[in-house]
Scaffold this motif. Structure first.
Motif, PDB file in Angstrom:
ATOM      1  N   THR A  58    -133.533  -3.346  33.522  1.00 55.14           N
ATOM      2  CA  THR A  58    -134.569  -3.843  32.549  1.00 55.14           C
ATOM      3  C   THR A  58    -136.205  -3.480  32.889  1.00 55.14           C
ATOM      4  O   THR A  58    -136.946  -3.119  31.946  1.00 55.14           O
ATOM      5  CB  THR A  58    -134.266  -5.029  31.976  1.00 55.14           C
ATOM      6  OG1 THR A  58    -132.947  -5.028  31.512  1.00 55.14           O
ATOM      7  CG2 THR A  58    -135.056  -5.267  30.767  1.00 55.14           C
ATOM      8  N   GLY A  59    -136.321  -3.680  34.278  1.00 52.34           N
ATOM      9  CA  GLY A  59    -137.806  -3.652  34.635  1.00 52.34           C
ATOM     10  C   GLY A  59    -138.018  -2.249  34.475  1.00 52.34           C
ATOM     11  O   GLY A  59    -139.377  -1.873  34.530  1.00 52.34           O
ATOM     12  N   SER A  60    -137.096  -1.359  34.554  1.00 51.94           N
ATOM     13  CA  SER A  60    -137.567   0.242  34.654  1.00 51.94           C
ATOM     14  C   SER A  60    -138.156   0.383  33.073  1.00 51.94           C
ATOM     15  O   SER A  60    -139.106   1.239  32.807  1.00 51.94           O
ATOM     16  CB  SER A  60    -136.363   1.217  34.777  1.00 51.94           C
ATOM     17  OG  SER A  60    -135.495   1.151  33.701  1.00 51.94           O
ATOM     18  N   LEU A  61    -137.435  -0.226  32.085  1.00 49.78           N
ATOM     19  CA  LEU A  61    -138.219   0.038  30.772  1.00 49.78           C
ATOM     20  C   LEU A  61    -139.804  -0.502  30.698  1.00 49.78           C
ATOM     21  O   LEU A  61    -140.443   0.091  30.225  1.00 49.78           O
ATOM     22  CB  LEU A  61    -137.445  -0.907  29.541  1.00 49.78           C
ATOM     23  CG  LEU A  61    -136.081  -0.565  29.615  1.00 49.78           C
ATOM     24  CD1 LEU A  61    -135.303  -1.330  28.474  1.00 49.78           C
ATOM     25  CD2 LEU A  61    -135.779   0.933  29.131  1.00 49.78           C
ATOM     26  N   VAL A  62    -140.080  -1.621  31.278  1.00 50.05           N
ATOM     27  CA  VAL A  62    -141.391  -2.235  31.419  1.00 50.05           C
ATOM     28  C   VAL A  62    -142.235  -1.277  32.280  1.00 50.05           C
ATOM     29  O   VAL A  62    -143.374  -1.011  31.659  1.00 50.05           O
ATOM     30  CB  VAL A  62    -141.296  -3.355  32.297  1.00 50.05           C
ATOM     31  CG1 VAL A  62    -142.642  -4.114  32.390  1.00 50.05           C
ATOM     32  CG2 VAL A  62    -140.483  -4.479  31.544  1.00 50.05           C
ATOM     33  N   ALA A  63    -141.854  -0.774  33.456  1.00 52.43           N
ATOM     34  CA  ALA A  63    -142.514   0.330  33.890  1.00 52.43           C
ATOM     35  C   ALA A  63    -142.846   1.568  33.371  1.00 52.43           C
ATOM     36  O   ALA A  63    -143.875   2.042  33.326  1.00 52.43           O
ATOM     37  CB  ALA A  63    -141.798   0.557  35.067  1.00 52.43           C
ATOM     38  N   GLN A  64    -141.730   2.119  32.457  1.00 48.87           N
ATOM     39  CA  GLN A  64    -141.907   3.219  31.551  1.00 48.87           C
ATOM     40  C   GLN A  64    -142.995   3.041  30.586  1.00 48.87           C
ATOM     41  O   GLN A  64    -143.884   3.812  30.397  1.00 48.87           O
ATOM     42  CB  GLN A  64    -140.776   3.687  30.955  1.00 48.87           C
ATOM     43  CG  GLN A  64    -139.498   4.069  31.781  1.00 48.87           C
ATOM     44  CD  GLN A  64    -138.256   4.104  30.946  1.00 48.87           C
ATOM     45  OE1 GLN A  64    -138.130   4.657  29.774  1.00 48.87           O
ATOM     46  NE2 GLN A  64    -137.237   3.963  31.538  1.00 48.87           N
ATOM     47  N   ALA A  65    -143.062   1.796  29.825  1.00 52.73           N
ATOM     48  CA  ALA A  65    -144.116   1.374  29.145  1.00 52.73           C
ATOM     49  C   ALA A  65    -145.349   1.364  29.749  1.00 52.73           C
ATOM     50  O   ALA A  65    -146.339   1.868  29.063  1.00 52.73           O
ATOM     51  CB  ALA A  65    -143.587   0.049  28.310  1.00 52.73           C
ATOM     52  N   ILE A  66    -145.673   0.963  30.869  1.00 50.27           N
ATOM     53  CA  ILE A  66    -146.789   0.851  31.354  1.00 50.27           C
ATOM     54  C   ILE A  66    -147.328   2.089  31.866  1.00 50.27           C
ATOM     55  O   ILE A  66    -148.615   2.387  31.735  1.00 50.27           O
ATOM     56  CB  ILE A  66    -146.897   0.129  32.651  1.00 50.27           C
ATOM     57  CG1 ILE A  66    -146.292  -1.519  32.425  1.00 50.27           C
ATOM     58  CG2 ILE A  66    -148.170   0.120  33.743  1.00 50.27           C
ATOM     59  CD1 ILE A  66    -146.384  -2.293  33.829  1.00 50.27           C
ATOM     60  N   GLY A  86    -134.485 -11.194  35.028  1.00 44.60           N
ATOM     61  CA  GLY A  86    -136.125 -11.551  34.996  1.00 44.60           C
ATOM     62  C   GLY A  86    -136.820 -12.426  36.070  1.00 44.60           C
ATOM     63  O   GLY A  86    -137.900 -12.656  36.046  1.00 44.60           O
ATOM     64  N   ARG A  87    -136.259 -12.716  37.145  1.00 44.65           N
ATOM     65  CA  ARG A  87    -136.661 -13.530  38.120  1.00 44.65           C
ATOM     66  C   ARG A  87    -137.173 -12.633  39.275  1.00 44.65           C
ATOM     67  O   ARG A  87    -136.538 -11.887  39.714  1.00 44.65           O
ATOM     68  CB  ARG A  87    -135.527 -14.474  38.619  1.00 44.65           C
ATOM     69  CG  ARG A  87    -135.237 -15.731  37.670  1.00 44.65           C
ATOM     70  CD  ARG A  87    -134.059 -16.408  38.232  1.00 44.65           C
ATOM     71  NE  ARG A  87    -133.635 -17.400  37.410  1.00 44.65           N
ATOM     72  CZ  ARG A  87    -134.296 -18.755  36.885  1.00 44.65           C
ATOM     73  NH1 ARG A  87    -135.354 -19.083  38.052  1.00 44.65           N
ATOM     74  NH2 ARG A  87    -133.937 -19.504  36.168  1.00 44.65           N
ATOM     75  N   GLY A  88    -138.392 -13.051  39.654  1.00 44.17           N
ATOM     76  CA  GLY A  88    -139.090 -12.223  40.803  1.00 44.17           C
ATOM     77  C   GLY A  88    -138.395 -12.423  42.284  1.00 44.17           C
ATOM     78  O   GLY A  88    -138.582 -11.584  42.827  1.00 44.17           O
ATOM     79  N   SER A  89    -137.459 -13.507  42.286  1.00 43.54           N
ATOM     80  CA  SER A  89    -136.782 -13.773  43.564  1.00 43.54           C
ATOM     81  C   SER A  89    -135.817 -12.521  43.874  1.00 43.54           C
ATOM     82  O   SER A  89    -135.487 -12.405  44.768  1.00 43.54           O
ATOM     83  CB  SER A  89    -136.075 -15.046  43.582  1.00 43.54           C
ATOM     84  OG  SER A  89    -135.135 -15.052  42.355  1.00 43.54           O
ATOM     85  N   PHE A  90    -135.468 -11.594  43.011  1.00 45.59           N
ATOM     86  CA  PHE A  90    -134.643 -10.683  42.787  1.00 45.59           C
ATOM     87  C   PHE A  90    -135.209  -9.618  44.102  1.00 45.59           C
ATOM     88  O   PHE A  90    -134.274  -9.286  44.931  1.00 45.59           O
ATOM     89  CB  PHE A  90    -134.467  -9.815  41.741  1.00 45.59           C
ATOM     90  CG  PHE A  90    -133.617  -8.476  41.830  1.00 45.59           C
ATOM     91  CD1 PHE A  90    -132.183  -8.615  41.707  1.00 45.59           C
ATOM     92  CD2 PHE A  90    -134.303  -7.425  41.846  1.00 45.59           C
ATOM     93  CE1 PHE A  90    -131.532  -7.400  41.721  1.00 45.59           C
ATOM     94  CE2 PHE A  90    -133.422  -6.125  41.953  1.00 45.59           C
ATOM     95  CZ  PHE A  90    -132.222  -6.144  41.918  1.00 45.59           C
ATOM     96  N   TRP A  91    -136.335  -9.657  44.110  1.00 42.78           N
ATOM     97  CA  TRP A  91    -137.075  -8.659  45.153  1.00 42.78           C
ATOM     98  C   TRP A  91    -137.498  -9.054  46.453  1.00 42.78           C
ATOM     99  O   TRP A  91    -138.026  -8.515  47.323  1.00 42.78           O
ATOM    100  CB  TRP A  91    -138.591  -8.157  44.499  1.00 42.78           C
ATOM    101  CG  TRP A  91    -138.117  -7.349  43.160  1.00 42.78           C
ATOM    102  CD1 TRP A  91    -138.480  -7.709  41.878  1.00 42.78           C
ATOM    103  CD2 TRP A  91    -137.444  -5.889  43.315  1.00 42.78           C
ATOM    104  NE1 TRP A  91    -138.090  -6.567  41.087  1.00 42.78           N
ATOM    105  CE2 TRP A  91    -137.627  -5.592  41.853  1.00 42.78           C
ATOM    106  CE3 TRP A  91    -137.479  -5.125  44.133  1.00 42.78           C
ATOM    107  CZ2 TRP A  91    -137.296  -4.290  41.314  1.00 42.78           C
ATOM    108  CZ3 TRP A  91    -136.791  -3.868  43.627  1.00 42.78           C
ATOM    109  CH2 TRP A  91    -136.863  -3.656  42.301  1.00 42.78           C
TER     110      TRP A  91
END
Length: 262
Positions: A93-101, A30-35
């Motif tokens: 997990t961010g792909s689930l968020v992107a799918q929802a958006i 969940g941390r933005g620093s990943f990117w």
């Protein structure tokens, strides 16, 4: 790179590029620093944005850990920065968020990138994440972190960048009970969430990226995602589950090529 915090307490960072906006959504951690490394490569051409999920890093906790709450945080970031539409990039997990958006707020999406993602958790996926949760709860966050690194990084990368000369020690600083609870809740969050029956409704130019050597989310999941979203493009690379960090330049190149063709 400039930091910001929204009025709702979502902390993030943005690069100063003047090109089209890209919102990058991180995975279970969940941390933005990943990117940040990916953002550095993209920043000369694109305006890149990321954020810490609610309750993670510098972001304020808002209610229970849930995909809808991360969606709300993502839209809050776009609204705060006065960005009407962005390319939405979600990893794991961010792909689930992107799918929802994409399904619920398609007008906010210029195009969609799903990397290291899935449409549904199969039985192996379930067992892997249930095991990770048990290690976290029973053995503590240090053991959980080691297991996560062993699963997420390729052998050579782990040996060169992660492994220490001495054997792992498990008596280091542990996360607090509250922090462990958040991670455990986030594992439950992703295991309960699937929009597989709705993915055929996604009407956006979509790139799906998976890694052939990903043992956390095997390549079959990316192939299934690509088959369910009409007209999507599929790219297969290497780099383990954290391929945006392991093969950063190649990953960024795929993004640049995809967005340059729009």
């Amino acid at each position: 790179m400039k930091s910001f915090v929204t009025d709702a307490g979502v902390a993030g960072s943005i690069t100063a590029g003047n090109g089209p906006a890209i919102l990058l959504i991180s995975g279970l951690g969940g941390r933005g620093s990943f990117w940040h490394q990916v953002m550095e490569i993209l920043s000369p051409t694109f305006r890149t944005i990321t954020f810490d999920h609610p309750g993670v890093g510098e972001s304020k906790r808002v209610g229970q850990q849930s995909i809808p709450n991360v969606v709300t945080a993502a839209l809050d970031v776009l609204d705060t920065l006065e960005i009407d539409r962005a390319t939405i990039v979600g990893h794991s997990t961010g792909s689930l968020v992107a799918q929802a958006i994409a399904l619920e707020f398609p007008r906010r999406c210029r195009q969609l990138v799903l990397s290291g993602g899935w449409a549904r958790p199969d039985r192996r996926f379930r067992d892997c994440f249930v095991l990770r949760k048990q290690v976290l709860v029973k053995a503590g966050s240090v053991a959980y972190g080691l297991l996560s690194d062993l699963l997420a990084y390729p052998n050579a990368w782990y040996n060169n960048a992660i492994a220490q000369p001495q054997q792992p020690a498990f008596d280091g600083a542990q996360q607090t009970d509250a922090e462990i609870e958040i991670v455990a809740d986030r594992i439950d969050m992703l295991l309960k969430y699937s929009r597989i029956d709705e993915l055929h409704k996604v009407d956006l130019r979509t790139l799906v990226i998976g890694a052939l050597d990903d043992i956390v989310v095997p390549i079959e999941h990316s192939r299934e995602l690509a088959s369910l979203i009409p007209g999507s493009l599929l790219v297969e690379m290497n780099g383990g589950h954290f391929f945006p960090k392991v093969e950063t330049e190649q990953y960024a190149r795929y993004l640049i090529e995809f967005m340059g063709e729009s």
